[in-house]
Design an enzyme around this catalytic site. Structure first.
Site, PDB file in Angstrom:
ATOM      1  N   ASP A   1      13.333  -4.705  29.593  1.00  0.00           N
ATOM      2  CA  ASP A   1      12.319  -4.753  30.373  1.00  0.00           C
ATOM      3  C   ASP A   1      12.836  -4.086  32.228  1.00  0.00           C
ATOM      4  O   ASP A   1      14.183  -3.530  32.272  1.00  0.00           O
ATOM      5  CB  ASP A   1      11.743  -6.257  30.466  1.00  0.00           C
ATOM      6  CG  ASP A   1      11.030  -6.398  32.075  1.00  0.00           C
ATOM      7  OD1 ASP A   1      10.233  -5.740  31.716  1.00  0.00           O
ATOM      8  OD2 ASP A   1      11.455  -7.695  32.614  1.00  0.00           O
ATOM      9  N   ARG A   2      12.045  -3.427  32.569  1.00  0.00           N
ATOM     10  CA  ARG A   2      12.498  -2.978  33.861  1.00  0.00           C
ATOM     11  C   ARG A   2      12.513  -4.217  35.167  1.00  0.00           C
ATOM     12  O   ARG A   2      13.678  -4.406  35.445  1.00  0.00           O
ATOM     13  CB  ARG A   2      10.761  -2.045  34.803  1.00  0.00           C
ATOM     14  CG  ARG A   2      11.603  -1.127  35.385  1.00  0.00           C
ATOM     15  CD  ARG A   2      10.590   0.047  35.930  1.00  0.00           C
ATOM     16  NE  ARG A   2       9.827  -0.622  36.828  1.00  0.00           N
ATOM     17  CZ  ARG A   2       9.279  -0.592  38.048  1.00  0.00           C
ATOM     18  NH1 ARG A   2       8.680   0.500  37.146  1.00  0.00           N
ATOM     19  NH2 ARG A   2       8.246  -1.370  38.456  1.00  0.00           N
ATOM     20  N   ASP A   3      11.031  -4.564  35.577  1.00  0.00           N
ATOM     21  CA  ASP A   3      11.465  -5.858  36.967  1.00  0.00           C
ATOM     22  C   ASP A   3      11.915  -6.492  36.659  1.00  0.00           C
ATOM     23  O   ASP A   3      11.611  -7.075  36.117  1.00  0.00           O
ATOM     24  CB  ASP A   3       9.660  -5.322  37.825  1.00  0.00           C
ATOM     25  CG  ASP A   3       9.969  -3.657  37.881  1.00  0.00           C
ATOM     26  OD1 ASP A   3       9.517  -2.880  39.062  1.00  0.00           O
ATOM     27  OD2 ASP A   3       7.947  -4.463  37.224  1.00  0.00           O
TER      28      ASP A   3
ATOM     29  N   GLU B   1      12.954  -8.433  41.424  1.00  0.00           N
ATOM     30  CA  GLU B   1      11.571  -8.135  41.221  1.00  0.00           C
ATOM     31  C   GLU B   1      11.568  -8.784  42.660  1.00  0.00           C
ATOM     32  O   GLU B   1      11.947  -9.063  43.425  1.00  0.00           O
ATOM     33  CB  GLU B   1      11.185 -10.045  40.152  1.00  0.00           C
ATOM     34  CG  GLU B   1      10.055 -10.168  40.530  1.00  0.00           C
ATOM     35  CD  GLU B   1       9.299  -9.795  39.001  1.00  0.00           C
ATOM     36  OE1 GLU B   1      10.641 -10.138  37.908  1.00  0.00           O
ATOM     37  OE2 GLU B   1       8.304  -9.091  39.025  1.00  0.00           O
TER      38      GLU B   1
ATOM     39  N   GLY C   1       7.615  -9.416  43.523  1.00  0.00           N
ATOM     40  CA  GLY C   1       6.294  -9.878  44.026  1.00  0.00           C
ATOM     41  C   GLY C   1       5.855  -7.882  42.629  1.00  0.00           C
ATOM     42  O   GLY C   1       6.329  -8.454  41.885  1.00  0.00           O
TER      43      GLY C   1
ATOM     44  N   GLN D   1       3.134  -2.728  33.291  1.00  0.00           N
ATOM     45  CA  GLN D   1       2.566  -1.919  34.701  1.00  0.00           C
ATOM     46  C   GLN D   1       1.085  -2.265  34.963  1.00  0.00           C
ATOM     47  O   GLN D   1       0.401  -1.028  35.044  1.00  0.00           O
ATOM     48  CB  GLN D   1       3.184  -0.615  35.208  1.00  0.00           C
ATOM     49  CG  GLN D   1       4.236  -0.361  34.923  1.00  0.00           C
ATOM     50  CD  GLN D   1       5.225  -1.210  36.250  1.00  0.00           C
ATOM     51  OE1 GLN D   1       4.325  -1.292  37.263  1.00  0.00           O
ATOM     52  NE2 GLN D   1       6.298  -1.657  36.109  1.00  0.00           N
TER      53      GLN D   1
ATOM     54  N   ARG E   1       0.596  -3.764  25.673  1.00  0.00           N
ATOM     55  CA  ARG E   1       0.808  -4.567  26.845  1.00  0.00           C
ATOM     56  C   ARG E   1       2.120  -5.597  26.177  1.00  0.00           C
ATOM     57  O   ARG E   1       1.522  -6.445  25.633  1.00  0.00           O
ATOM     58  CB  ARG E   1      -0.362  -5.348  27.918  1.00  0.00           C
ATOM     59  CG  ARG E   1      -0.506  -6.513  28.949  1.00  0.00           C
ATOM     60  CD  ARG E   1      -1.017  -6.418  29.756  1.00  0.00           C
ATOM     61  NE  ARG E   1      -1.293  -7.783  29.897  1.00  0.00           N
ATOM     62  CZ  ARG E   1      -0.462  -7.882  30.931  1.00  0.00           C
ATOM     63  NH1 ARG E   1      -0.502  -7.043  32.226  1.00  0.00           N
ATOM     64  NH2 ARG E   1       0.035  -9.378  31.711  1.00  0.00           N
ATOM     65  N   LYS E   2       2.834  -6.088  26.603  1.00  0.00           N
ATOM     66  CA  LYS E   2       3.651  -6.678  26.147  1.00  0.00           C
ATOM     67  C   LYS E   2       3.146  -7.984  26.411  1.00  0.00           C
ATOM     68  O   LYS E   2       2.891  -8.852  27.849  1.00  0.00           O
ATOM     69  CB  LYS E   2       5.683  -7.100  26.409  1.00  0.00           C
ATOM     70  CG  LYS E   2       5.655  -5.857  26.277  1.00  0.00           C
ATOM     71  CD  LYS E   2       7.513  -5.372  27.185  1.00  0.00           C
ATOM     72  CE  LYS E   2       7.492  -5.559  28.556  1.00  0.00           C
ATOM     73  NZ  LYS E   2       8.344  -5.172  29.256  1.00  0.00           N
TER      74      LYS E   2
ATOM     75  N   ASP F   1      13.195 -10.884  31.533  1.00  0.00           N
ATOM     76  CA  ASP F   1      13.367 -11.991  32.215  1.00  0.00           C
ATOM     77  C   ASP F   1      12.129 -12.786  32.052  1.00  0.00           C
ATOM     78  O   ASP F   1      12.045 -13.557  32.978  1.00  0.00           O
ATOM     79  CB  ASP F   1      13.470 -11.466  33.403  1.00  0.00           C
ATOM     80  CG  ASP F   1      11.967 -10.987  34.146  1.00  0.00           C
ATOM     81  OD1 ASP F   1      11.132 -10.130  34.134  1.00  0.00           O
ATOM     82  OD2 ASP F   1      11.749 -10.545  35.130  1.00  0.00           O
TER      83      ASP F   1
HETATM   84 ZN   LIG Z   1      -0.829  -1.497  27.516  1.00  0.00          ZN
END
Ligand SMILES: [Zn+2]
Length: 437
Positions: free
Chosen positions: A256-258, A264, A266, A300, A359-360, A385
């Protein structure tokens, strides 16, 4: 499949002289087998039936070498083109004997690539003048980088050195090209010497011809110096080279990115806000060195809500790749979900609203990695996270690690427990590498 391989087998190999013992460069010994033989047999194993060797230095030795091996059971044609014309110049001069599509390989590269997969990519793009094999490396700051748009079309080639502060995607031209003969016909009169990367490709882009980037983590290295040759021989011996071939199932770390890679904040909307978390680059570098694919999978919804454009997201990812590259780390793929299920935001983009498969905790992005990179979920990991990351991992059959950075699993969205917990990505890296050793 059938196919035609064109090998640029010219060049004196001055830098490699101490290893050549008087032989031409393409015949340099690589762990007991001459490089040219490795290249031809690899192509043969991928179904190629025709090989054209473009030679301008000691052609007779290379010709004897092939004849003594009955041309490897293939249709081998050798062209001595006299004066060095540059890589593109040599191919342009040989066009009359070339097929409608052909693969150009440099005579000093050692590779183990699923060439059939690359050919299928090229064939699926009838508007491509050429498809260039591109890959990330651990020193993008001093490499020539290509820029591709969202559909994979190359929009620019950025030669080293790069302007200070430039954020560029980590994609390096690896010097392996599927080329369409028709697309080269307008250039046969061009002045030589003419080099593909420095001269012809920029001219083709400028003329509106479409070059595509084919990104793959598979092994391809230039072995034009003794040091590089030794490193490649070590990769051959360790099995690293053959394991990277996408015909073999790959182990991956989905990140995962953020909140995992970067702080993170916001919702991240601009590259100025992007800040790597401590240990992120070091961990990713260790995954790279261990031969694990690193695949970023990030929701995102800021795109659907109209708070961040695709161009701004691209900028954020270039910043991420540049910061990682400065520390010798790279990601193999970035997948993002631009959707958001709930309507009702000012400035939102209705076409991206509603449920989606990516979308996860849905697993569309993981499935894309499975398809494009032959990822084996059973050998793979997810580090996230949020509970959505963990649920996606469970649904795909990927082992999961919840980190205490970012949301720290406190989002309360899904009732799910991770396989492991870690303080941060660094500790997650220890768990993953520990489980593999
Ligand atoms: Zn999607």
């Amino acid at each position: 499949m059938a196919g035609q391989l064109v090998i640029l087998a010219g060049g004196k190999g001055t830098r490699l002289a101490e290893r050549l013992h008087g032989l031409p460069k393409p015949l340099v010994d690589v762990a007991g087998v001459p490089l040219l033989e490795r290249q031809i047999l690899h192509a043969k194993g991928c179904g190629f039936d025709s090989v054209v060797l473009l030679v301008n230095h000691r052609a007779e030795i290379i010709e004897d070498f092939c004849r003594a091996r009955a041309d490897f059971g293939l249709n081998v044609c050798l062209i001595d083109d006299g004066e060095p014309k540059g890589t593109a110049g040599a191919v342009l001069a040989a066009l009359p004997v070339l097929q409608d599509d052909f693969l150009v390989m440099y005579g000093d590269t050692l590779l183990n690539i699923d060439l059939g997969r690359f050919q299928a990519f090229h064939q699926a793009r009838p508007d491509a003048a050429a498809c260039l094999l591109v890959h990330p490396n651990d020193h993008p700051q001093d490499s020539d980088l290509v820029e591709v748009d969202a559909s994979g079309v190359i929009t620019g080639i950025h030669p080293y050195p790069h302007p200070a502060g430039a954020d560029l995607a980590n994609l390096v031209n690896a010097a392996l090209y599927w080329v369409r003969k028709d697309a080269l016909l307008p250039w046969v009169e061009a002045h030589t010497p003419l080099d593909f990367a420095k001269d012809l490709f920029p001219l083709m882009i400028e003329a509106g011809q479409k070059l595509y980037g084919y990104a793959t983590p598979e092994y391809i290295k230039d072995i034009g110096t003794p040091k590089r040759l030794d490193r490649a021989v070590a990769d051959l011996a360790s099995g690293r080279m053959s394991r990277s071939n996408l015909r073999s199932p790959q182990a991956a770390v989905f990140l995962d990115r953020d909140g995992v890679i970067n702080k993170e904040c916001g919702f991240l909307r601009s590259k100025e806000q992007f800040e790597l978390l401590p240990g992120a680059a070091e961990s990713i570098r260790r995954f790279n060195q261990a031969g694990l694919l690193v695949v970023v999978v990030t929701n995102q919804p800021v795109i659907a809500r109209g708070e961040c454009s695709e161009a701004e997201l691209t900028d954020i990812h270039r910043r991420m790749e540049t910061l990682l590259g400065a520390k010798g780390a790279y990601v193999d793929r970035i997948y993002f979900c631009p959707h958001h299920p709930d309507a009702g935001f000012a400035g939102e983009r209705p076409e991206l609203k509603g449920p989606c498969a990516c979308r996860k905790p849905e697993i569309g992005m993981l499935l894309a990695g499975q398809k494009e990179l032959n990822i084996d979920f059973a050998q793979s990991w997810m580090v996230g996270d949020r509970t959505g990351d963990i649920l996606a991992a469970k649904r795909a059959g990927v082992r999961s690690i919840l980190v205490e950075t970012g949301a720290a699993g406190l989002d309360g969205k899904h009732e799910v427990s991770p396989d492991y917990r870690a303080k941060d990505i660094g500790q997650a890296c220890e768990i993953i590498l520990g489980a593999r050793s």
